[in-house]
Motif scaffolding. Structure first.
Motif, PDB file in Angstrom:
ATOM      1  N   THR A   1       0.849  -1.191   0.000  1.00 53.68           N
ATOM      2  CA  THR A   1       0.000   0.000   0.000  1.00 53.68           C
ATOM      3  C   THR A   1       0.883   1.240   0.000  1.00 53.68           C
ATOM      4  O   THR A   1       2.105   1.129   0.182  1.00 53.68           O
ATOM      5  N   GLU A   2       0.280   2.401  -0.191  1.00 51.94           N
ATOM      6  CA  GLU A   2       1.045   3.640  -0.073  1.00 51.94           C
ATOM      7  C   GLU A   2       1.453   3.827   1.387  1.00 51.94           C
ATOM      8  O   GLU A   2       0.685   3.510   2.295  1.00 51.94           O
ATOM      9  N   ARG A   3       2.644   4.313   1.615  1.00 45.60           N
ATOM     10  CA  ARG A   3       3.184   4.510   2.964  1.00 45.60           C
ATOM     11  C   ARG A   3       3.508   5.979   3.180  1.00 45.60           C
ATOM     12  O   ARG A   3       3.802   6.710   2.240  1.00 45.60           O
ATOM     13  N   ASN A   4       3.487   6.364   4.445  1.00 45.28           N
ATOM     14  CA  ASN A   4       3.900   7.700   4.858  1.00 45.28           C
ATOM     15  C   ASN A   4       4.838   7.547   6.044  1.00 45.28           C
ATOM     16  O   ASN A   4       4.435   6.988   7.062  1.00 45.28           O
ATOM     17  N   PHE A   5       6.045   8.009   5.899  1.00 40.29           N
ATOM     18  CA  PHE A   5       7.008   7.994   6.993  1.00 40.29           C
ATOM     19  C   PHE A   5       7.170   9.417   7.510  1.00 40.29           C
ATOM     20  O   PHE A   5       6.769  10.374   6.850  1.00 40.29           O
ATOM     21  N   TYR A   6       7.760   9.568   8.668  1.00 39.94           N
ATOM     22  CA  TYR A   6       8.093  10.879   9.224  1.00 39.94           C
ATOM     23  C   TYR A   6       9.317  10.723  10.101  1.00 39.94           C
ATOM     24  O   TYR A   6       9.750   9.605  10.363  1.00 39.94           O
ATOM     25  N   MET A   7       9.854  11.840  10.565  1.00 38.47           N
ATOM     26  CA  MET A   7      11.137  11.831  11.268  1.00 38.47           C
ATOM     27  C   MET A   7      11.011  12.083  12.772  1.00 38.47           C
ATOM     28  O   MET A   7      11.988  12.462  13.422  1.00 38.47           O
ATOM     29  N   LYS A   8       9.838  11.865  13.337  1.00 43.49           N
ATOM     30  CA  LYS A   8       9.637  12.073  14.773  1.00 43.49           C
ATOM     31  C   LYS A   8      10.683  11.269  15.556  1.00 43.49           C
ATOM     32  O   LYS A   8      10.886  10.084  15.300  1.00 43.49           O
TER      33      LYS A   8
ATOM     34  N   ALA B   1       3.105   5.877  -4.115  1.00 40.19           N
ATOM     35  CA  ALA B   1       2.830   4.660  -4.875  1.00 40.19           C
ATOM     36  C   ALA B   1       2.786   3.502  -3.869  1.00 40.19           C
ATOM     37  O   ALA B   1       3.383   3.599  -2.792  1.00 40.19           O
ATOM     38  N   PRO B   2       2.105   2.407  -4.231  1.00 42.15           N
ATOM     39  CA  PRO B   2       2.080   1.255  -3.318  1.00 42.15           C
ATOM     40  C   PRO B   2       3.480   0.643  -3.169  1.00 42.15           C
ATOM     41  O   PRO B   2       4.203   0.495  -4.161  1.00 42.15           O
TER      42      PRO B   2
END
Length: 167
Positions: free
Chosen positions: A94-101, A137-138
């Motif tokens: 699936t589409e992913r969302n990362f972050y830098m927390k 994109a997935p």
């Protein structure tokens, strides 16, 4: 002052003195920073799409494949060697969302499809930034490496990788 009032006054004075003494007592807890060390769990090779068999980089990888490891990732790390990375392996595509927390080191985030080809890149991410960094994109895999490595290796969408786990 009556004897009863004198005793009450003395008890109140003692109570105030003991509260003062205990409230002035300083708690000297020492908090040691946790240093999370790299644990090699596999090896990963990156290939240019044009040459397919020429290895452009080989990395020692840590593998994040359970909920805790995926949620924590490289948070709280102070450094990572240039030849190291973390590979996230997901059960679904699936589409992913990362972050830098809570991530102290700048990273390049490489989003990889089920076919192990790069589908998108997020370069030079900012430490501690909680802005969403989407895959657009997935993907089935995500590789985090030190910021600047994507440019050093000239990685582009369509380049590929292979990896093996240490058993």
């Amino acid at each position: 002052m009556s004897f009863k009032n004198s005793c009450l006054h003395s008890l109140l004075t003692l109570g105030c003195i003991s509260i003062s003494i205990t409230s002035c007592k300083q708690d000297h807890k020492i908090v040691k920073p946790v240093d999370i060390t790299f644990k090699k769990e596999g090896t990963l090779s990156l290939y240019k799409k044009s040459t397919k068999d020429s290895v452009i980089a080989t990395l020692d990888i840590e593998i994040a494949d359970n909920d805790y490891e995926i949620q924590t990732g490289l948070m709280y790390r102070n450094a990572m060697k240039p030849e190291q990375g973390m590979l996230f392996v997901f059960d679904d595509i699936t589409e992913r969302n990362f972050y830098m927390k809570n991530t102290r080191i700048p990273l390049d985030i490489i989003y990889i499809g089920e076919n192990k080809k790069i589908v998108s890149l997020q370069k030079n991410t900012k430490p501690f930034d909680e802005t969403s960094l989407p895959s657009n994109a997935p993907v089935k895999f995500v590789l985090e490496v030190n910021a600047g490595n994507v440019d050093t290796w000239s990685l582009t969408v369509g380049d590929s990788l292979s990896f093996s786990e240490i058993k």
